[in-house]
Design an enzyme around this catalytic site. Structure first.
Site, PDB file in Angstrom:
ATOM      1  N   ARG A  91      -3.363  -6.012  -0.417  1.00 21.56           N
ATOM      2  CA  ARG A  91      -2.559  -5.039   0.327  1.00 21.56           C
ATOM      3  C   ARG A  91      -1.368  -4.541  -0.487  1.00 21.56           C
ATOM      4  O   ARG A  91      -0.631  -3.701  -0.031  1.00 21.56           O
ATOM      5  CB  ARG A  91      -1.963  -5.694   1.566  1.00 21.56           C
ATOM      6  N   ARG A 175       2.553   0.502  11.012  1.00 27.18           N
ATOM      7  CA  ARG A 175       1.517   0.015  10.088  1.00 27.18           C
ATOM      8  C   ARG A 175       1.152   1.103   9.081  1.00 27.18           C
ATOM      9  O   ARG A 175       0.879   0.825   7.914  1.00 27.18           O
ATOM     10  CB  ARG A 175       0.277  -0.437  10.863  1.00 27.18           C
TER      11      ARG A 175
END
Ligand code: AP5
Length: 225
Positions: A91, A175
């Site tokens: 990520r 997010r």
């Protein structure tokens, strides 16, 4: 034998889990989803789950020291020795470097990074309507785009469908910010390494699947030549 060591990249709601479930069946690869592993730890009330929960609820990334060890251990397990499909990891650049180092240590290499590209507006609609099976989170539905046969019941095992805690609109928007700030730079990272393959995630789930499956089949063939 050729090994398929794959990662799926893309924003939240791009369809990574949906496609990973299908590709894992097509190519007999273990689907390793960091989100699913973390949610199972939260549900079991483990120490790791307790550490991760507040970050997940807020839509922030769980700290690297929690995640990296967890994934490196998982890649060493028997079912991942002949290939894997990583969904939700890496990520950020630190995680990508750690993955590269771990693979070198195992005398393996990444086959490709498969990017499913979807604009932010589509992400919000997709996540707000997502429902997942309470028993098996890889059974994923959408109230409009992929509804179950009976409302709120999983077609595959009859269990209840639920909405994820982080699928509220405000958290979805956060997010997305985290994705653009921390994860999107991995597109250039894997492009520079010659490993990036792009897919238009705005198409239907069946079309995206068809394109991904064909690309992965070609990668496997190229690897055996
Ligand atoms: P995670 O679970 O990984 O969430 P995510 O990356 O935000 O991805 P999603 O699961 O939300 O979306 P998806 O792309 O899988 O889409 P899906 O197939 O479900 O992570 C959750 C949290 O855990 C993070 O916020 C973080 O806190 C933590 N975390 C996880 N990994 C971490 C890491 N490495 N480091 C640090 N922290 C980490 O599809 C979405 C919806 O769209 C569904 O309803 C589906 O039916 C529908 N759909 C799918 N494809 C299509 C299509 N083509 N057309 C129309 N609808 C579609």
């Amino acid at each position: 034998m050729s090994e398929l060591n794959l990662i799926l990249l893309g924003p939240p709601g791009a369809g990574k889990g949906t496609q990973a479930d299908r590709l894992s069946e097509d190519f007999s690869l273990p689907h390793i989803s960091t989100g699913d592993i973390l949610r199972a730890q939260v549900a079991d009330g483990t120490e790791l789950g307790r550490k991760a929960k507040s970050y997940m609820d807020a839509g922030d990334l769980v700290p690297d020291d929690v995640i990296i060890g967890m994934i490196v251990d998982r890649l060493g397990e028997g079912d991942a020795r002949d290939g894997f499909l990583l969904d939700g990891f890496p990520r950020n650049e630190q995680q990508a470097d750690a993955l590269g180092t771990a693979l070198v240590g195992l005398d393996r290499r990444l086959t490709a990074a498969l990017l499913i590209d979807v604009p932010d507006e589509d992400v919000v609609r997709r996540l707000a309507g997502r429902r997942v099976c309470v028993l098996n989170p890889s059974h994923i539905y959408h109230v409009d785009f992929d509804p179950p046969k009976h409302a709120d019941v999983c077609d595959q095992d009859g269990a209840r469908l639920i909405q994820r805690d982080d699928d509220r609109e405000e958290t979805i928007r956060h997010r997305l910010e985290v994705y653009h700030g921390q994860t999107e730079p991995l597109i250039a990272y894997y492009d520079r390494a010659g490993l990036l393959r792009r897919f238009d995630g705005r198409r239907s789930a069946d079309e995206v699947h068809g394109h991904l499956r064909a690309a992965v089949a070609t990668l496997r063939l190229e690897d055996t030549l």
